[in-house]
Structure formats: structure tokens, C-alpha cells
Design an enzyme around this catalytic site. Structure first.
Site, mmCIF file in Angstrom:
data_model
loop_
_atom_site.group_PDB
_atom_site.id
_atom_site.type_symbol
_atom_site.label_atom_id
_atom_site.label_comp_id
_atom_site.label_asym_id
_atom_site.label_seq_id
_atom_site.Cartn_x
_atom_site.Cartn_y
_atom_site.Cartn_z
ATOM 1 C CG ASP A 1 3.173 79.348 34.881
ATOM 2 O OD1 ASP A 1 3.040 79.227 33.651
ATOM 3 O OD2 ASP A 1 2.360 79.983 35.575
ATOM 4 C CG ASP B 1 -0.368 79.150 38.723
ATOM 5 O OD1 ASP B 1 0.328 78.986 39.746
ATOM 6 O OD2 ASP B 1 -0.585 80.257 38.208
ATOM 7 C CG ASP C 1 -0.502 78.202 33.621
ATOM 8 O OD1 ASP C 1 -0.292 78.756 34.710
ATOM 9 O OD2 ASP C 1 0.089 78.508 32.561
HETATM 10 P P1 UTP Z 1 0.618 82.771 32.443
HETATM 11 O O1 UTP Z 1 1.050 83.951 33.239
HETATM 12 O O2 UTP Z 1 1.019 81.441 32.960
HETATM 13 O O3 UTP Z 1 1.114 83.007 30.954
HETATM 14 O O4 UTP Z 1 -0.942 82.851 32.359
HETATM 15 P P2 UTP Z 1 1.390 81.980 29.779
HETATM 16 O O5 UTP Z 1 0.678 82.510 28.607
HETATM 17 O O6 UTP Z 1 1.078 80.578 30.197
HETATM 18 O O7 UTP Z 1 2.915 82.148 29.500
HETATM 19 P P3 UTP Z 1 4.170 81.589 30.328
HETATM 20 O O8 UTP Z 1 3.677 80.784 31.479
HETATM 21 O O9 UTP Z 1 4.910 82.810 30.759
HETATM 22 O O10 UTP Z 1 4.938 80.794 29.367
HETATM 23 C C1 UTP Z 1 -1.726 82.007 31.537
HETATM 24 C C2 UTP Z 1 -3.044 82.647 31.279
HETATM 25 O O11 UTP Z 1 -3.869 82.556 32.403
HETATM 26 C C3 UTP Z 1 -4.588 83.723 32.611
HETATM 27 C C4 UTP Z 1 -4.094 84.748 31.632
HETATM 28 O O12 UTP Z 1 -5.065 84.966 30.685
HETATM 29 C C5 UTP Z 1 -2.893 84.117 30.995
HETATM 30 O O13 UTP Z 1 -2.889 84.341 29.631
HETATM 31 N N1 UTP Z 1 -4.405 84.204 33.982
HETATM 32 C C6 UTP Z 1 -3.213 84.086 34.611
HETATM 33 C C7 UTP Z 1 -5.451 84.753 34.633
HETATM 34 O O14 UTP Z 1 -6.553 84.848 34.070
HETATM 35 N N2 UTP Z 1 -5.285 85.206 35.900
HETATM 36 C C8 UTP Z 1 -4.107 85.110 36.541
HETATM 37 O O15 UTP Z 1 -4.003 85.533 37.711
HETATM 38 C C9 UTP Z 1 -3.046 84.526 35.870
HETATM 39 MN MN MN Z 2 1.825 79.755 32.055
#
Ligand code: UTP
Ligand code: MN
Length: 522
Positions: free
Chosen positions: A328, A446, A330
Site C-alpha cells: 500500500d 492510507d 502510506d
Molecule cells: P504497513 O502495514 O503499510 O507496512 O505499515 P509497510 O512497512 O509500509 O510495508 P508494506 O506496505 O507492506 O510494503 C506501515 C507502518 O505503519 C505502522 C506500522 O508501524 C508499520 O510499520 N502502522 C500500520 C501502525 O502503527 N498502525 C497500523 O494500524 C498500521
Molecule cells: Mn505500507
């Protein structure tokens, strides 16, 4: 115990008296263990840091080697090297020659750890001498983990087992595997023998069995069996639907639903998120590239300044850590004036919606409240920001096939359905079955809004990796009596919140060396 002949060893750092130095020495709680840390290969600053840490925990740590020393701790040295260093003169006393792992475990336990075989410096044979030993601090937030990985065969197998444990709601086992993976990721070269793993933290019996299997046979039979099991495959397919977690997938599997087609036929009611997830299943299971993330960033950035000129967005998550792809995208949104972020999210969402960029969105409100008594539990303040989960409609340009636009990685999900059809792909829409035909793709996006006063904590908390975050919080709690969340840092000893305006400050409050985002890929 090793009989040791002693000579006067000249090693104290300049200006030191040679006894239990350091103004921070607490009272000695464990007089039976008198420690000496060998500077060789450890380095002076790390040695000083660890010595002070030991004293704070009530250990007697000598700055200079002397006759009272009972435990010699070294890092990356063979017993041969330590013996040579200590010299071979008069003393026949017995001294423990220990690896740093004994010291770190003792620090964690707050008392001298039982000395196990793996803590002792082994008398090496000539063969052992050729084998490099690795030294790795035990918390992932103390380490630099780049994207380079010299042990993918091991980490792939263990990651799969971690994923299976997580999907099976066995969180403890999942974390144990994730920690092991993170240790293997920082090793500077491929592991070729079990002997090289001596002294490494976080490698439990189960993990070591898996590693041994891979080293001996090239693959892990347990990981292979798991990967091919019907249950794991069903869990993967079903949780691949946005909005479906392990619990829902489990419930469906118990009803005999193993794939998308069976789900469709079952007549289960899906919520709005799940409907969107199913509708855009292939797109959302196709990795997002960095250039796609940047393209989305441009649109979201335009939305944000249109509704609030001073506001700004920051790319967070895996892309901020330098990952080339993600599941995703963020973004963290804030405004330099405290309070001006209020009401921002609905406006941004409306802007995006009015321009047709959102295929689905759900916004949750900010529910974070700072209590004078500190956070109730370490985890209770996580993820309380105003947040928008969305499915974004990204233009991929006219005539551009989605598969081409996103490079090789797109091939798996979008390409050649006859070779490996997505389970139940009959239920997917025409667009989904032929994603190259449409000039756009769906991407999970997100959005998080944070007040500027919490921005540094939000940035740190949302940059990940998930394990790095977990380890930061564990370090804060276990080593510092502090509680870290994506909103704040609370000092349990001083009973107050500790403010910070940058990630660097937060690391410093935590007594950690700053680790840049690109090295948080634990
Ligand atoms: P992601 O699930 O998007 O992971 O959460 P990522 O590291 O970007 O990897 P991809 O997307 O699978 O490539 C990003 C960060 O946001 C925080 C977590 O610390 C996570 O590392 N997070 C995510 C939260 O704090 N709460 C949440 O509900 C989701
Ligand atoms: Mn992510």
C-alpha cells in the site's frame, strides 16, 4: 572456568583510575561477579556504554583488568585471542571467558545469567578459527538493517512460518520467527554452518531446526509443507481480500470456504471494505511501485494544499525506508500550526472524492487523549489518529497496460491466468481479469493526520518496519521504563511525557543511537 595466568594488564582508557570508575556506579548487587569488558574489537565507546549500563544494573564492572575480576566479557574474539590478550604469566586463577551474549542476557534479566555452553568462548579447533562469528545486539532498534540480505533462503523460510503463525493467531510464535529473521538480515555474509550462529540472540530451538534443515537440504521441509498446505493457501487467498483479517478467514474456512469462488457461492454477506477488496482483488494484490507511490503522492499533495495551504504530506511506511515496492502507500498529513489539522481529513477526502480518485474510503476519527497519569498500557495509545483507509484509483495513462507500467512484479497477479489462475478468478470482474485493458489501477492508500506536536512520534511510529516499531516499544518499556506510542513518549520513572520535535530527539531520549529510515528494515 579457565585457569588463567595473570600479568598486569595495561588497558584502562586514558585518565581512568583503574577501579570501578564512572560516576554513575550504582550500588553493587552482585558481588560474586566482577566483570571486565575487553575493548578489543568492541571499541572504546561501546565498552564504556556497556560498562556504565552494567553498573547501573548493579554489576561490578572493572575498568582495568585486575585480580578481583571473575568474568571476562568480549565480543567477536575467540578464546584464543582473549587468552593471548590477557597474557600468560603468573596467575593460575580461574576466570570465565564469556561472549557478549552472556552480558546482554544478564542485562536483560537484571542479574547475572546462568552461564551456558553457548556463552562460553569455545576452545577452537583450527577449523573453527576459520569460521567468522557474528555479533548482533539483541534489540532490532539497536541495529542497522538495510534492504541488503545475504540469507534470503533462511529468511524466506522463517518469514513464511512467521506469516503462518500470524494468520493462525499465534502471535508469540510469529514474533519469535520475525525476531530471528531480523537477526539473520543483519549478518554481513551468508551463513554456511550452524557454528557461525553461536552467540546470536533471538534464535530459539525451533528456528535453529529450520535453519539447519535449510543449510543441509537447501529448503525447509516445514516451510514447504506449510506453503503447500490447503489451510495456509486458503488463509492467504482470503486475507488477500482487503478488509478480511485472520479471524474472518478462519471462520470462512471452517464453513468450507477456501477460495474466492466458494466465498461468492456461499452467500456470505461482505461489508463495504470487503466488497471493494473483492472487486479490486488482483490490482490490490499486485505490488505498488515507487513511481506509482510518487504519482499518488502528487495527487494527495495537491488535495492537501488545496484545502489547507500550509499543510504538508510525508510519505511514510515502507517507501520511506527505501523499499522499491509495497502493499500500500502510506501518507502522514500535518499542519505547522497546532490545531489547524483539525477538520483537514474530511476536506482532503471530499476533494479526492469529487475528482473521482477514491474507489472506497473509510475514515476513523482521532480518539487519542493524553492522560495526566500516563498511558494506561503501552499499547493502548496506538493508532488513535484520524485515519483514512482507501482504495485509490490511479491513472496509469492511456494505452499503458498496468502490467507494463509496474514492471516485472506485476506479472504474477495480472499475467497469464491460464498458467496459474487466481483461485476463484471467475468471480472477478472483466476489468480485474484483464487489468491491462484499463488505463488505471486500484491501490490501497492510507492517510493519517497528526497534530504537529505529535508529528515526530507519528513519523517514527508509521515508518516501520513493524518489527522495528515493536522492538522500539519493547526497548522503551524493558530497558528505560518508558512507554512509546505513535503519539507520545512517557517516562514512567519521572512520571511525565517527554516532548520531541524530531525522530533524532526520540532516539536520544530512549538512549539509542539514531537509526535512519533506510536502516529500519528489520
Ligand atoms: P504497513 O502495514 O503499510 O507496512 O505499515 P509497510 O512497512 O509500509 O510495508 P508494506 O506496505 O507492506 O510494503 C506501515 C507502518 O505503519 C505502522 C506500522 O508501524 C508499520 O510499520 N502502522 C500500520 C501502525 O502503527 N498502525 C497500523 O494500524 C498500521
Ligand atoms: Mn505500507
Amino acid at each position: 572456568m579457565v585457569p588463567l595466568k595473570r600479568r598486569k594488564v595495561a588497558c584502562p582508557p586514558a585518565g581512568n583510575t583503574g577501579t570501578t570508575g564512572g560516576g554513575d556506579a550504582g550500588s553493587i548487587k552482585f558481588p560474586e561477579a566482577v566483570l571486565f569488558l575487553l575493548e578489543r574489537k568492541m571499541g572504546a565507546s561501546r565498552r564504556t556504554f556497556l560498562s556504565q549500563l552494567g553498573r547501573k544494573k548493579g554489576f561490578q564492572v572493572e575498568d582495568a583488568f585486575n585480580e578481583s575480576v571473575t568474568h571476562v566479557v568480549s565480543e567477536n574474539n575467540s578464546s584464543e585471542e582473549v587468552r593471548r590478550w590477557l597474557g600468560s604469566q603468573n596467575d593460575q586463577r580461574a576466570v570465565h571467558l564469556l561472549d557478549i551474549s552472556w552480558f546482554t542476557e544478564s542485562m536483560r534479566a537484571g542479574q547475572p545469567a546462568d552461564i551456558l555452553d553457548r556463552h562460553k568462548l569455545q576452545d577452537e579447533s583450527a577449523h573453527d578459527n576459520e569460521v567468522p562469528l557474528f555479533s548482533v545486539p539483541s534489540y532490532a532498534c539497536q541495529r542497522r538493517t538495510s534492504l541488503a540480505n545475504h540469507n534470503t533462503a533462511l529468511t524466506d523460510a522463517l518469514s513464511l512460518l512467521a506469516e503462518n503463525a500470524e494468520l493462525s493467531k499465534e502471535e508469540g510464535r510469529g514474533v519469535a520467527f520475525r525476531r530471528a529473521v531480523a537477526v539473520l538480515k543483519v549478518l554481513p555474509e551468508p551463513v554456511t554452518s550452524m557454528a557461525q550462529l553461536r552467540g546470536l540472540p533471538c534464535l530459539g530451538g525451533h528456528t535453529l531446526r529450520v535453519i539447519k534443515d535449510v543449510l543441509e537440504n537447501g529448503t525447509s521441509s516445514e516451510a514447504e509443507a506449510t506453503k503447500n498446505s490447503q489451510r495456509f493457501r486458503a488463509l492467504k487467498v482470503l486475507t488477500g481480500i482487503f478488509g478480511v483479517g485472520a479471524k474472518t478467514a478462519e471462520r470462512w474456512i471452517r464453513l468450507g470456504i477456501d477460495d474466492l469462488q466458494q466465498l461468492q457461492q456461499s452467500g456470505q454477506t461482505l461489508n463495504r471494505a470487503q466488497q471493494g477488496g473483492l472487486e479490486h482483488y488482483l490490482d490490490l494484490n499486485q505490488p505498488v511501485t515507487r513511481s506509482e507511490a510518487d504519482a499518488i503522492g502528487e495527487v494527495v499533495g495537491r488535495a492537501v494544499v488545496s484545502v489547507s495551504p500550509g499543510a504538508r504530506i510525508t510519505l511514510i511506511g515502507g517507501f520511506r525506508r527505501g523499499k522499491p515496492t509495497g502493499h500500500d502507500v502510506d501518507f502522514l498529513i500535518t499542519h505547522p500550526e497546532e490545531g489547524n489539522e483539525v477538520g483537514l481529513m474530511p476536506k482532503v477526502v471530499s476533494w479526492l472524492q469529487s475528482k473521482g480518485f477514491l474507489l472506497y474510503q473509510k475514515t476513523t476519527r482521532n480518539s487519542y487523549l493524553e492522560s495526566d497519569d500516563g498511558p494506561a498500557q503501552p499499547s493502548s495509545n496506538m493508532d488513535r489518529f484520524e485515519r483514512c483507509f482507501s482504495i485509490f484509483k490511479l491513472d496509469t495513462g492511456e494505452g499503458t497496460r498496468a502490467t507494463e507500467a509496474s514492471g516485472e512484479s506485476g506479472g504474477e497477479a495480472a499475467g497469464a491466468p491460464e498458467a496459474d489462475p487466481a483461485p476463484g478468478s471467475q468471480v472477478l470482474s472483466d476489468d480485474e481479469q484483464n487489468p491491462g485493458a484499463k488505463p488505471w489501477r486500484a491501490v490501497r492508500v492510507d492517510l493519517v493526520v497528526s497534530p504537529i506536536s505529535q508529528f515526530a512520534f507519528a513519523l517514527l511510529g508509521w515508518t516501520g518496519s513493524k518489527l522495528f516499531e515493536r522492538e522500539l516499544r519493547r526497548w522503551a518499556g524493558h530497558e528505560k521504563a518508558m512507554s512509546l506510542s505513535s503519539h507520545a513518549l512517557y517516562d514512567g520513572n519521572q512520571r511525565r511525557y517527554v516532548r520531541a520535535t524530531s525522530e533524532e530527539e526520540i532516539f536520544s531520549h530512549l538512549g539509542l543511537e539514531f537509526i535512519p529510515p533506510s536502516e529500519r528494515n528489520a
